[in-house]
Design an enzyme around this catalytic site. Structure first.
Site, PDB file in Angstrom:
ATOM      1  N   ASP A 109     -24.100  -4.731 -10.946  1.00  0.00           N
ATOM      2  CA  ASP A 109     -24.942  -5.449  -9.992  1.00  0.00           C
ATOM      3  C   ASP A 109     -24.455  -5.083  -8.584  1.00  0.00           C
ATOM      4  O   ASP A 109     -23.452  -4.389  -8.399  1.00  0.00           O
ATOM      5  CB  ASP A 109     -24.905  -6.964 -10.275  1.00  0.00           C
ATOM      6  CG  ASP A 109     -26.138  -7.672  -9.712  1.00  0.00           C
ATOM      7  OD1 ASP A 109     -26.815  -7.107  -8.821  1.00  0.00           O
ATOM      8  OD2 ASP A 109     -26.433  -8.807 -10.123  1.00  0.00           O
ATOM      9  N   TRP A 110     -25.183  -5.565  -7.615  1.00  0.00           N
ATOM     10  CA  TRP A 110     -25.004  -5.233  -6.183  1.00  0.00           C
ATOM     11  C   TRP A 110     -23.536  -5.395  -5.737  1.00  0.00           C
ATOM     12  O   TRP A 110     -23.006  -6.505  -5.765  1.00  0.00           O
ATOM     13  CB  TRP A 110     -25.913  -6.164  -5.401  1.00  0.00           C
ATOM     14  CG  TRP A 110     -26.046  -5.956  -3.930  1.00  0.00           C
ATOM     15  CD1 TRP A 110     -25.297  -6.554  -2.957  1.00  0.00           C
ATOM     16  CD2 TRP A 110     -27.000  -5.133  -3.252  1.00  0.00           C
ATOM     17  NE1 TRP A 110     -25.726  -6.161  -1.730  1.00  0.00           N
ATOM     18  CE2 TRP A 110     -26.784  -5.285  -1.870  1.00  0.00           C
ATOM     19  CE3 TRP A 110     -28.020  -4.277  -3.674  1.00  0.00           C
ATOM     20  CZ2 TRP A 110     -27.549  -4.627  -0.905  1.00  0.00           C
ATOM     21  CZ3 TRP A 110     -28.783  -3.619  -2.705  1.00  0.00           C
ATOM     22  CH2 TRP A 110     -28.538  -3.797  -1.347  1.00  0.00           C
TER      23      TRP A 110
END
Ligand code: BGC
Length: 767
Positions: free
Chosen positions: A310-311
């Site tokens: 994820d980010w």
């Protein structure tokens, strides 16, 4: 004979066509092997990096681009050609763009990828989670929680196939959707992004979403399909604090019982990629967990697709979780745990340089890199990106078509849930004097929720002017002269949070006095992720006050809820004549609601979660201890906190249904047998309607305290007034199984209750 010949020929033709259409497995593997054997370490590592669009945009820094977007050619050259970055994501400046602008952005990126030695196309990824989120003009469906409330898997399929089509019209082939996190905690800011609190409902909706995104028979290569991305593996949605990206403590058997089945089924349905949980489970950062990513996901579930972080979550292992001393160590932990691609998304230079060094130093094996790159190349080949690196909007005549609009409207109309209807105040007669009030009455933003034209949904009003708010839809139905609008309370448009203010407050109370009926539109403004964290699950104090003051006028109130999660309404509910939950119904939610309010559509949505009455009593429907058990002195009752406002699966109709004749074809069964359960349902009211028939089971005694009940099957049926239908479900031993304390899925011998509506029958299982 002739017929047989015809069918044989047809089958042969179909086999020929399908094998010609899709890349056969061995051909893909051969292509990947050949390509991989030609790649340098730097080229491989580049494939494993994903950057955000702003990082190659023209702006003062890589964190923000100028508006309108334009490439910074030096940045573009450096990232795509020099560093051979494999993937780009997100939009620019957090804005939706028209499809042809997307086409030109992606064409430019691909022109640069074509300048690399091996000409490997970039794969562009985006969050198109209820329609093509970042495409201006795209059809926005209801959010996933709303789709779940339809209990009609067709809507999940439709939402996904339209999102895939309209995302591909932009030239984007990879979608970070669906969310398969269990919506077990109503406080969580991303509750609306999932399919609710029940694992079976999530599983069935999730499978349909995969089919909608990727095609029914593995046809992800078709230019109207996208690669899906299951997220967020695993148990992301149940942090103990209820706040996003804070630690969760979940025993393994609970993970396996409630959180894993949806992911397992979606992987079996062919999902191409999986995104990892940003947080910590049981004190371990999931991005660094070999046990979760490699042992569970890749080895046990046999997932062969791409695992994306994820980010910023690799660097977070250093910056937030403090389990790595520096960037390099964080990368080593994550890649060795099994991450294939890092959503970097800005500082790719350090990601790539450090990973190359780690391999050269022997800290990360090149075989691990090869495994990751093999998965990435395979997804690119399957999507047909080498042959067609960008798809063009002109080839997508159905973008935002009336056909797609209808499907989005249908989903909203199928979902909206009637929770209270005292004295049958609904449906309303046309021509009444109506006051429409409340902060959600005239907002396209709140109908849509987060991830609509921008991350937090804060730009919806600029893009959704052509659709009807609740107010506008009611004006169309009832005639503007008879509909007065005074807002009373409004959200402060400062951006992301929940501040509210009085807006013509006194005037709203006066208007209520002069109305025949008040439509009070309450709930939440848009949010997702951290900005959506909440300190109090109660409906806001100002909205509660407005309700109480309007109620003092004595006028009948229809409460219209428009919210991403169930905000507690316990103190005001007795003051309401009717309550309707719209969830986040999307751009056609206003129209669908008006149709229901005035009886053109009979409501048939059912709650996909338990609606809590109090913030400290957020127990799911599948809590422990049987309902018959009365608390006695000295004996605690686990379910004493289970006193919901409305139960999971609850939802009224304008007609009535009578259930009868619940029977099974046998009472005793064993491992390799099935039981057929049948029940009759009659529409006993005055109008046609839809009903969701739900089969629950209760294990009477088990080696770990059994759940009070569990949903095992469901079907939504249509019944004309007076009509009776028989619904049949087939169940087997695995439908009644649970995960025991040794993390094994088993069905134990003994008695089970099977329940449908108010009926129940017993069966006995013996291994
Ligand atoms: C979210 C993901 C999303 C990603 C890319 C993250 O902050 O947690 O769900 O896919 O951003 O936009």
């Amino acid at each position: 004979m002739r017929k047989t010949l015809f069918y044989c020929t047809l089958t042969a033709v179909l086999i020929f066509i399908t094998s010609g259409c899709k890349n056969s497995k061995s051909t893909i593997d051969q292509r990947v092997d050949t390509l991989l054997s030609e790649m340098t370490l730097e080229e491989k590592v580049g494939q494993m990096a994903q950057i955000t669009l702003d990082a190659i945009g023209n702006g003062d820094s890589i964190y923000e681009s100028k508006n309108p977007f334009d490439f910074d050619i030096k940045r573009l050259q450096k990232a795509i050609v020099d560093y051979k970055i494999g993937s780009v994501l997100n939009t620019t400046n957090n804005y939706a763009l028209p499809p042809d602008e997307w086409n030109s952005i992606i064409s430019t990126i691909q022109q640069y990828s074509h300048q690399t030695r091996l000409k490997i196309p970039v794969i562009y990824g985006i969050d198109a989670i209820h329609g093509s989120t970042y495409a201006a003009g795209a059809i926005m469906f209801p959010q996933q929680i709303t789709i779940a409330a339809t209990f009609n898997p067709e809507n999940a399929y439709n939402m996904a196939q339209v999102s895939a089509y309209e995302t591909r019209a932009c030239g984007i082939p990879w979608n970070f959707s669906p969310v398969l996190d269990l919506g077990a905690d109503p406080r969580f800011s991303r509750q609306f992004e999932g399919f609710g609190e029940d694992p079976l409902l999530g599983k069935i909706m999730g499978e349909q979403a995969i089919k909608g995104y990727e095609g029914i028979t593995d046809s992800v290569s078709h230019p109207t399909k996208v690669a899906s991305c299951l997220k967020h593996f695993l148990a992301y949605s149940v942090p103990n604090s209820g706040k996003d990206r804070t630690p969760a403590f979940v025993p393994e058997h609970i993970i396996r019982e409630y959180h894993l089945p949806q992911f397992k089924a979606a992987i079996e349905a062919g999902a191409e990629s999986v995104m990892i949980n940003s947080g910590l489970i049981n004190g371990i950062s999931v991005h660094a967990s070999y046990d979760i990513i490699t042992k569970l996901l890749k080895d046990e579930l046999g997932f062969e697709g791409v695992v994306v972080s994820d980010w910023m979550d690799i660097i977070n292992l250093q910056k937030r979780d403090k389990i790595a001393a520096n960037n390099k160590e964080a990368i080593k932990l994550a890649i060795n745990a099994g991450i294939d691609m890092s959503m970097v998304p800005y500082d790719y230079v350090h990601f790539c340089d450090d990973l190359v060094e780690l391999v050269k130093d022997g800290e990360v094996k090149e075989s691990r890199i090869d495994d990751a790159v093999r998965r990435i190349l395979k997804m690119k080949i399957k999507l047909g990106l080498f042959e067609k690196p960008v798809t063009i909007s002109a080839d997508y005549p159905d973008f935002a078509s009336a056909k797609h609009e209808k499907l989005a409207y249908n989903a909203a109309a199928d979902a909206i849930t009637l929770l209270k209807n005292a004295e049958n105040i609904l449906p309303l007669k046309k021509g009444l004097k109506i006051l429409v009030t409340g902060p959600n009455a005239n907002s396209m933003r709140s109908l849509n929720g987060g991830w609509t034209y921008s991350w937090q949904g804060d730009k919806v009003e600029r893009f959704a002017t052509k659709y009807n708010t609740i107010l506008e839809a009611i004006q169309i139905k009832n005639g503007s002269e008879q509909v007065k609008f005074v807002q009373g309370v409004s959200y402060i448009e400062t951006g992301r949070y929940f501040e509210e203010q009085e807006t013509n407050y006194a005037e709203a109370i006066v208007a209520a006095r002069n109305a025949d009926v008040v439509l009070l539109c309450l709930g939440e403004n848009t949010y997702t992720e951290k900005p959506g964290d909440l300190n109090d699950l109660n409906l806001s104090p100002l909205q509660t006050k407005l309700t109480a003051d309007i109620a003092k006028t004595g006028k009948p109130i229809v409460l219209i809820l428009n919210e991403g999660r169930p905000r507690c309404i316990n103190s005001i509910e007795p003051l309401m004549k009717a309550v309707i939950q719209t969830y986040l119904p999307g751009n056609y939610g206003g129209d669908a609601l008006a149709d229901i309010l005035f009886g053109d559509v009979n409501p048939s949505g059912k709650l996909p979660y338990t609606y809590p009455a109090y913030p400290n009593s957020t127990v799911n429907y599948y809590h422990k201890f049987s309902e018959e058990q009365k608390p006695s002195e000295g004996a605690y009752k686990y379910e004493s906190d289970y006193n919901p406002q409305y139960e999971f699966g609850y939802g009224l109709s304008y007609t009535t249904f009578e259930y009868s004749d619940l029977i099974t074809d046998k009472v005793r069964f064993s491992d390799n047998q099935t039981i057929t359960v049948s029940v009759n349902i009659k529409n006993t009211g005055m109008v046609d309607g839809k009903e969701v028939v739900m089969l629950f089971s209760s294990d009477k005694v088990a080696s770990i305290s059994p759940d009070v009940k569990r949903l095992r099957k469901f079907e939504k049926i249509i019944l004309k007034k007076g009509e009776t239908k028989t619904v049949k479900f087939t169940i087997n031993a695995s439908d009644l199984a649970f995960v025991n304390q040794f993390n094994k899925t088993i069905t134990e011998d003994g008695e089970f209750d099977l329940k449908i509506a108010n009926l129940s029958t017993q069966i006995f299982f013996k291994n």
